[in-house]
Design a protein around this motif. Structure first.
Motif, short mmCIF file in Angstrom:
data_model
loop_
_atom_site.label_atom_id
_atom_site.label_comp_id
_atom_site.label_asym_id
_atom_site.label_seq_id
_atom_site.Cartn_x
_atom_site.Cartn_y
_atom_site.Cartn_z
N VAL A 193 -14.33 -77.55 -18.48
CA VAL A 193 -14.16 -76.95 -19.86
C VAL A 193 -13.96 -75.54 -19.88
O VAL A 193 -12.72 -75.14 -20.48
CB VAL A 193 -15.52 -77.28 -20.58
N VAL A 194 -14.58 -74.82 -18.95
CA VAL A 194 -14.13 -73.34 -18.75
C VAL A 194 -12.82 -73.13 -18.31
O VAL A 194 -12.11 -72.30 -18.68
CB VAL A 194 -15.03 -72.65 -17.89
N LEU A 195 -12.24 -73.74 -17.28
CA LEU A 195 -11.12 -73.47 -16.86
C LEU A 195 -10.17 -74.14 -17.70
O LEU A 195 -8.71 -73.33 -17.91
CB LEU A 195 -10.75 -74.33 -15.45
N ALA A 196 -10.22 -75.06 -18.48
CA ALA A 196 -9.22 -75.62 -19.67
C ALA A 196 -8.93 -74.31 -20.63
O ALA A 196 -7.96 -74.11 -20.99
CB ALA A 196 -9.79 -76.96 -20.16
N GLU A 197 -10.27 -73.70 -21.00
CA GLU A 197 -9.96 -72.65 -22.09
C GLU A 197 -9.18 -71.41 -21.56
O GLU A 197 -8.49 -70.83 -22.13
CB GLU A 197 -11.33 -72.30 -22.50
N LEU A 198 -9.53 -71.06 -20.25
CA LEU A 198 -8.79 -70.04 -19.60
C LEU A 198 -7.32 -70.31 -19.54
O LEU A 198 -6.44 -69.69 -19.77
CB LEU A 198 -9.24 -69.80 -18.04
N MET A 199 -6.85 -71.50 -19.13
CA MET A 199 -5.50 -71.80 -19.00
C MET A 199 -4.92 -71.88 -20.41
O MET A 199 -3.74 -71.32 -20.85
CB MET A 199 -5.29 -73.37 -18.59
N LYS A 200 -5.71 -72.33 -21.39
CA LYS A 200 -5.28 -72.35 -23.02
C LYS A 200 -4.96 -70.94 -23.30
O LYS A 200 -3.65 -70.61 -23.91
CB LYS A 200 -6.04 -72.89 -23.87
N ILE A 201 -5.75 -70.05 -22.94
CA ILE A 201 -5.46 -68.53 -23.36
C ILE A 201 -4.34 -67.95 -22.80
O ILE A 201 -3.46 -67.30 -23.27
CB ILE A 201 -6.67 -67.85 -22.94
N ILE A 202 -4.33 -68.26 -21.37
CA ILE A 202 -3.08 -67.87 -20.59
C ILE A 202 -1.79 -68.41 -21.36
O ILE A 202 -0.66 -67.43 -21.39
CB ILE A 202 -3.09 -68.23 -19.11
N ALA A 203 -1.57 -69.61 -21.57
CA ALA A 203 -0.38 -70.23 -22.07
C ALA A 203 -0.20 -69.80 -23.62
O ALA A 203 0.99 -69.44 -23.72
CB ALA A 203 -0.74 -71.89 -22.41
N CYS A 204 -1.11 -69.45 -24.13
CA CYS A 204 -0.97 -68.71 -25.64
C CYS A 204 -0.42 -67.22 -25.38
O CYS A 204 0.35 -66.83 -26.06
CB CYS A 204 -2.07 -68.84 -26.52
N VAL A 205 -1.02 -66.73 -24.53
CA VAL A 205 -0.71 -65.36 -24.20
C VAL A 205 0.83 -65.37 -23.91
O VAL A 205 1.85 -64.58 -24.35
CB VAL A 205 -1.53 -64.52 -23.13
N LEU A 206 1.25 -66.07 -22.94
CA LEU A 206 2.89 -66.54 -22.76
C LEU A 206 3.56 -66.60 -23.58
O LEU A 206 4.62 -66.24 -23.92
CB LEU A 206 2.94 -67.35 -21.51
N LEU A 207 3.23 -67.54 -24.47
CA LEU A 207 3.86 -67.81 -25.87
C LEU A 207 4.27 -66.65 -26.88
O LEU A 207 5.22 -66.34 -27.44
CB LEU A 207 3.33 -68.98 -26.79
N VAL A 208 3.12 -65.83 -26.96
CA VAL A 208 3.25 -64.65 -28.00
C VAL A 208 4.16 -63.52 -27.16
O VAL A 208 5.06 -63.02 -27.72
CB VAL A 208 1.87 -63.87 -28.11
N PHE A 209 4.09 -63.39 -25.90
CA PHE A 209 5.00 -62.66 -25.08
C PHE A 209 6.23 -63.09 -25.06
O PHE A 209 7.20 -62.10 -25.41
CB PHE A 209 4.77 -62.79 -23.50
N LYS A 210 6.78 -64.40 -25.18
CA LYS A 210 7.89 -64.88 -25.38
C LYS A 210 8.43 -64.48 -26.85
O LYS A 210 9.67 -64.35 -27.06
CB LYS A 210 8.05 -66.44 -25.17
N GLU A 211 7.79 -64.84 -27.99
CA GLU A 211 8.02 -64.50 -29.31
C GLU A 211 8.51 -63.11 -29.24
O GLU A 211 9.24 -62.69 -30.25
CB GLU A 211 6.78 -64.83 -30.18
N HIS A 212 7.87 -62.00 -28.70
CA HIS A 212 8.06 -60.66 -28.80
C HIS A 212 9.14 -60.22 -27.66
O HIS A 212 9.03 -59.14 -27.17
CB HIS A 212 6.87 -59.96 -28.91
#
Length: 328
Positions: A44-63
């Motif tokens: 569960v911890v690792l899944a949350e960490l991966m989700k954060i990384i994925a969302c940060v990359l998506l925000v990075f792409k949006e900008h």
């Protein structure tokens, strides 16, 4: 309107994500391997960490891949708005509990029974939507909820065959634990989902920013839960004890599944979502019987599954209003 290709691609993604997560999670929790089994709390911890990384990359792409813009938006939306960020602590804690409960459920229930019973989240989501968002349900939706409850009751109905009775007696305790875990997960899923929807409607923040906030709290709650319940085992053998290829697949599917669904759900209407749920239940039943070999279908189970599938379609049906309706 989305093109037919996008709609059916959405259907395929929904079916694949839902079915593969349930089956691989069940397989990973019942796989006989040397050494200790992996800790669900660490997954569960690792899944949350991966989700954060994925969302940060998506925000990075949006900008436009600008590090300066990324730092600015994260600081403005998360650090400089502590009240808005803290609002996500409640649903995040509930989602973390729910994710842990799903591992408990699939450690004690076969994939088919879990899939059908977990559709009760439609009921809990509907009830929380009525109470928290003031949403009004139509007669078809109320009828579908009654059919849904009947279907799940049939799925949990004990079998009369001797072999099934013996098997059920031997695993009555674990079966009860699994059902309770699913029911609590349904309640938590309904409340957290509606609460999150309420927050999204009241703010103008990006859904990816909101998911980063959710993930940060989820990471904190997940680490706390892991240390409380599995702290000794982590100290002895490490956080990644028992991990193998299947375990990592489960973690990735759990981390990215919700984000994939959020990205494609806008292309799928209620009918397609009903198809996705129905196909997922059917595939889970077939694969659970032929591949995992931990499930023996009965006539009562099939009746319950058909009722649940029918209720799923009926809940998404929008009846045409009559032109001559008198109000009392």
């Amino acid at each position: 309107m989305a093109s037919p290709e996008l709609k059916y691609l959405s259907l395929g993604v929904l079916v694949f994500q839902t079915t593969s997560l349930v089956l691989t999670m069940r397989y990973s929790r019942t796989l006989q391997a040397e050494g200790p089994r992996y800790l669900a709390s660490s997954a569960v911890v690792l899944a949350e960490l991966m989700k954060i990384i994925a969302c940060v990359l998506l925000v990075f792409k949006e900008h436009n891949y600008s590090m300066r813009a990324l730092n600015s938006i994260l600081r403005q939306e998360i650090v400089q708005k502590p009240i808005e960020t803290l609002k996500l602590a409640i649903p995040s804690g509930i989602y973390t509990l729910q994710n842990n409960l799903l591992y408990v459920a699939l450690s004690n229930l076969d994939a088919a029974t879990y899939q059908v019973t977990y559709q009760l989240k439609i009921l809990t989501t509907a009830l929380f939507s009525v109470s928290m968002l003031g949403r009004r349900l139509g007669i078809y939706q109320w009828l579908s909820l009654l059919i849904l409850m009947a279907g799940v009751a049939f799925v949990q109905w004990p079998s009369d065959s001797a072999a099934a009775v013996k098997k059920e007696t031997e695993s009555a305790g674990s079966q009860f634990i699994g059902v309770v875990a699913v029911l609590v997960a349904c309640c938590s899923s309904g409340f957290a989902g509606v609460y999150f929807e309420k927050i999204l409607k009241e703010s103008k923040q990006s859904v990816w920013i909101r998911n980063i906030q959710l993930g940060l709290f989820g990471l904190i709650f997940g680490l706390f839960g892991m240390l409380v319940y599995d702290g000794e085992r982590v100290k002895e053998s490490g956080m990644l004890q028992g991990y193998n290829t299947v375990t990592w697949i489960v973690v990735v599917l759990q981390a990215l599944g919700g984000l994939v669904i959020a990205a494609v759900i806008k292309y799928a209407d209620n009918i397609l979502k009903g198809f996705a749920t129905s196909l997922s239940i059917i595939l889970s039943t077939i694969i659970s019987y032929f591949w995992l070999q931990d499930f023996e279908p009965t006539g009562v189970f099939f009746l319950g599954a058909l009722l649940v599938i029918g209720a799923t379609f009926l809940y998404g049906y929008e009846g045409k209003p009559s032109p001559n309706i008198s109000r009392a």
